[in-house]
Each structure stands twice: as structure tokens, then as C-alpha cells.
Design an enzyme around this catalytic site. Structure first.
Site, PDB file in Angstrom:
ATOM      1  N   SER A 118      38.041  49.613  40.611  1.00 30.39           N
ATOM      2  CA  SER A 118      37.197  48.456  40.876  1.00 30.39           C
ATOM      3  C   SER A 118      38.026  47.172  40.902  1.00 30.39           C
ATOM      4  O   SER A 118      38.947  47.040  41.706  1.00 30.39           O
ATOM      5  CB  SER A 118      36.070  48.388  39.831  1.00 30.39           C
ATOM      6  OG  SER A 118      35.048  47.510  40.241  1.00 30.39           O
ATOM      7  N   GLU A 211      36.267  51.521  48.891  1.00 29.49           N
ATOM      8  CA  GLU A 211      34.967  51.745  48.265  1.00 29.49           C
ATOM      9  C   GLU A 211      34.435  50.401  47.787  1.00 29.49           C
ATOM     10  O   GLU A 211      35.177  49.423  47.707  1.00 29.49           O
ATOM     11  CB  GLU A 211      35.095  52.717  47.080  1.00 29.49           C
ATOM     12  CG  GLU A 211      35.988  52.238  45.953  1.00 29.49           C
ATOM     13  CD  GLU A 211      35.319  51.304  44.953  1.00 29.49           C
ATOM     14  OE1 GLU A 211      34.086  51.430  44.747  1.00 29.49           O
ATOM     15  OE2 GLU A 211      36.024  50.439  44.389  1.00 29.49           O
ATOM     16  N   HIS A 273      32.568  54.199  42.098  1.00 33.21           N
ATOM     17  CA  HIS A 273      31.549  53.866  41.115  1.00 33.21           C
ATOM     18  C   HIS A 273      30.518  54.991  41.052  1.00 33.21           C
ATOM     19  O   HIS A 273      30.396  55.789  41.984  1.00 33.21           O
ATOM     20  CB  HIS A 273      30.852  52.551  41.473  1.00 33.21           C
ATOM     21  CG  HIS A 273      31.731  51.350  41.379  1.00 33.21           C
ATOM     22  ND1 HIS A 273      32.626  50.992  42.371  1.00 33.21           N
ATOM     23  CD2 HIS A 273      31.865  50.409  40.400  1.00 33.21           C
ATOM     24  CE1 HIS A 273      33.267  49.889  42.009  1.00 33.21           C
ATOM     25  NE2 HIS A 273      32.824  49.514  40.821  1.00 33.21           N
TER      26      HIS A 273
END
Length: 314
Positions: A118, A211, A273
Site C-alpha cells: 500500500s 493495485e 488489499h
């Protein structure tokens, strides 16, 4: 530690690892639960000094000041007794520490496993470009491991201890096969680094992984367009799409922005995630078979261009 041969160094039972918070602060209870998972792997865990802090400037979403977060990370990376550095969680703040790290000192330290995802994409990019080391992209200590999901924990353990991990996707957006070094990370972070001294290098000859989470389709479109206009996708060998939780229906966006690039594209890979996360190795050689919906370890020998049914392989 062992050597994965192109991937991050692998761990062994008894290794000492550090958990640091370059972004959001960790919640004490979740931090302890996540560290307990690492201990269950046979690892000795130490926690960075400022992992539970809040920035003195009133920015409560930062785990201490930029200097403090950088100091924890650098100390762990440069400590020869530490075999791996795990990031507690993402959120926001990793990009802020990039200017506070002594990269020359860190480059003199022996390479070790660095793991996060992330927001930690900012550090993945910097470690690749400043230190020339591969890194591990996967579930983090506080944000995921603390949930205790058996599948995620099992896949992480498999990846950390040196197994050549193969991950599978659910959808082929464009068929074909390709081989190259895996690069990329979180879409919003890659885009935010453009135009800075820490901008990601173009994915030329590489397999690009992206992503994101909780981004509306038009925002994903905008970020992909920015990467395209910046030339990041120029010469890319293949594309792997991770999870897009909370992003809505992106089928038309990917068809419009990515499929015309003309390389193999595999979607639905459970990395990023959400539950059931796998771990991948940025900076390692991989092979993408979009028809078989598989991303696996490469066989070495450098990058290979895309191969499509009915076309001659370059």
C-alpha cells in the site's frame, strides 16, 4: 538468512526481525497480535521506538515526526543483527520519509528482506532505485496479520521462508506470455511520485504490477492516464492487476486504458488489499502466463518481450 536468487533474502527460524511504522501509527493491541503471528513463525521480533507515537505537529495520522520514522527504518535496515524489516501498516506518510533517510549509509548495509504494501510503495520504489535491492510486497503486521486470517498467514509464511511462490489470477484481459523483472505497487503512490526526485523508473521490459483501494473508476482512469502520459508503461512486457476493493467496476477502464498497450494482462491476482492476500517479490524475475492465469518465478536470463498466440516471439 537464505538467498532466493533474485528475490529478497529468505528467512530462517530464529532470525531477528524489526517492525517499524513509516506511515500511520500502530494500534497497540493490533500490533501485538500481528507481532505474535511473526513469532509463531519462529522469528524474534523487535518493534521500532516510534511505532506507537503520534507526530508532535498534530498530524495524528503519522507515527512520530518524519525524522523519527526515518530513524526507526534506517536503524533497523543498518542493524546487522536484523534479518528483515516489516512495516506495521500503510495509510500515509512513507513518501515523507524519503528525504530524511541517509541513502549512502543504507547502501553500505548488507541487503535484507524489506516487507510492506500500500503506502509503503514509496519505499519499494526508493529501495529499488537507491539501494538496488528486491523487496517483498504483501500483508502487513497491523493492518492484516492482526486479523489472524489463516490463508493470508500461510501464504506469507511460505513466501518469507524462501519458497518460490506462484500466484494465480481470475481473469485474462489480454492473452500471452511474458518474462521480466516485477515492478510497481499501489497505483496512487506510483502516480504521486511522478515529477519528484523519487519518481519510479519506466516499466520498460518489465512486468508491471498495480493495485489500489477505495478509488472511484474515474480516479483510476485519471491515474492510469497520468502514468501513460508520463511514459511509465512504455515498453512494458506485461501487466498484472491486483485487488481493487472499493473501486467499483473497472472493466471498461482497464479495457480502454491498458488493453491497447498490446501486452499480456492478468487481472484478479489477490495481492494488495482485502482477505486472502498473497505476497509477491518486486525486483525479482517472474514469468507471466496470462492464458493460464499464472504469475510465477522466472527462470533467469533477463527480460523477455510478450508472446501472443499467432505471433512470433521477438
Amino acid at each position: 538468512m537464505g538467498d532466493l536468487g533474485g528475490g529478497p533474502p529468505s528467512l530462517r527460524a530464529g532470525d531477528r526481525v524489526a517492525v517499524v511504522a513509516p506511515s500511520y501509527p500502530a494500534e497497540p493491541e493490533r500490533l501485538e497480535r500481528g507481532c505474535a503471528v511473526l513469532r509463531s513463525f519462529g522469528l524474534e521480533v523487535m518493534v521500532g521506538k516510534h511505532a506507537l507515537d503520534r507526530a508532535p505537529s498534530g498530524l495524528a495520522y503519522l507515527a512520530g515526526s518524519d525524522d523519527e520514522r526515518a530513524a526507526d527504518l534506517q536503524a533497523a535496515w543498518c542493524d546487522p543483527a536484523i534479518s528483515a524489516v516489516f512495516c506495521a501498516r500503510g495509510g500515509y506518510g512513507a513518501a515523507r520519509v524519503l528525504d530524511h533517510l541517509d541513502w549512502e549509509t543504507m547502501a553500505r548495509a548488507a541487503p535484507k528482506l524489506f516487507h510492506g504494501s500500500s503506502d509503503i510503495t514509496a519505499l519499494h520504489v526508493a529501495f529499488a532505485q537507491r539501494l538496488g535491492v528486491p523487496t517483498s510486497f504483501g500483508p502487513m503486521v497491523v493492518s492484516t496479520l492482526a486479523d489472524g486470517e489463516p490463508e493470508t498467514i500461510a501464504y506469507l509464511r511460505e513466501a518469507l521462508f524462501g519458497t518460490d511462490v506462484t500466484v494465480r489470477g481470475s481473469d485474462t484481459l489480454r492473452g500471452g506470455r511474458a518474462r521480466g523483472t516485477l515492478t510497481g505497487g499501489n497505483l496512487a503512490l506510483l502516480t504521486s511520485l511522478l515529477g519528484t526526485p523519487h519518481a519510479p523508473e519506466p516499466a520498460t521490459g518489465r512486468i508491471a504490477f498495480i493495485e489500489d483501494v477505495n478509488e472511484a473508476p474515474y480516479r483510476v482512469d485519471r491515474m492510469l492516464t497520468q502514468l501513460l502520459q508520463a511514459g511509465w508503461f512504455e515498453g512494458v512486457a506485461g501487466i498484472v492487476l491486483g485487488t481493487w476493493i472499493g473501486c467499483g467496476d473497472l472493466e471498461a477502464v482497464f479495457a480502454d486504458r491498458l488493453v491497447p498497450i498490446g501486452v499480456p494482462i492478468l487481472a484478479g491476482v489477490p495481492v494488495g488489499h482485502g482477505p486472502g492476500q498473497r505476497t509477491i517479490r518486486l525486483g525479482a524475475d517472474v514469468e507471466l502466463d496470462a492464458d493460464a492465469r499464472v504469475l510465477g518465478p522466472g527462470t533467469g536470463g533477463g527480460a523477455e518481450g510478450p508472446s501472443h498466440p499467432g505471433e512470433e516471439t521477438p
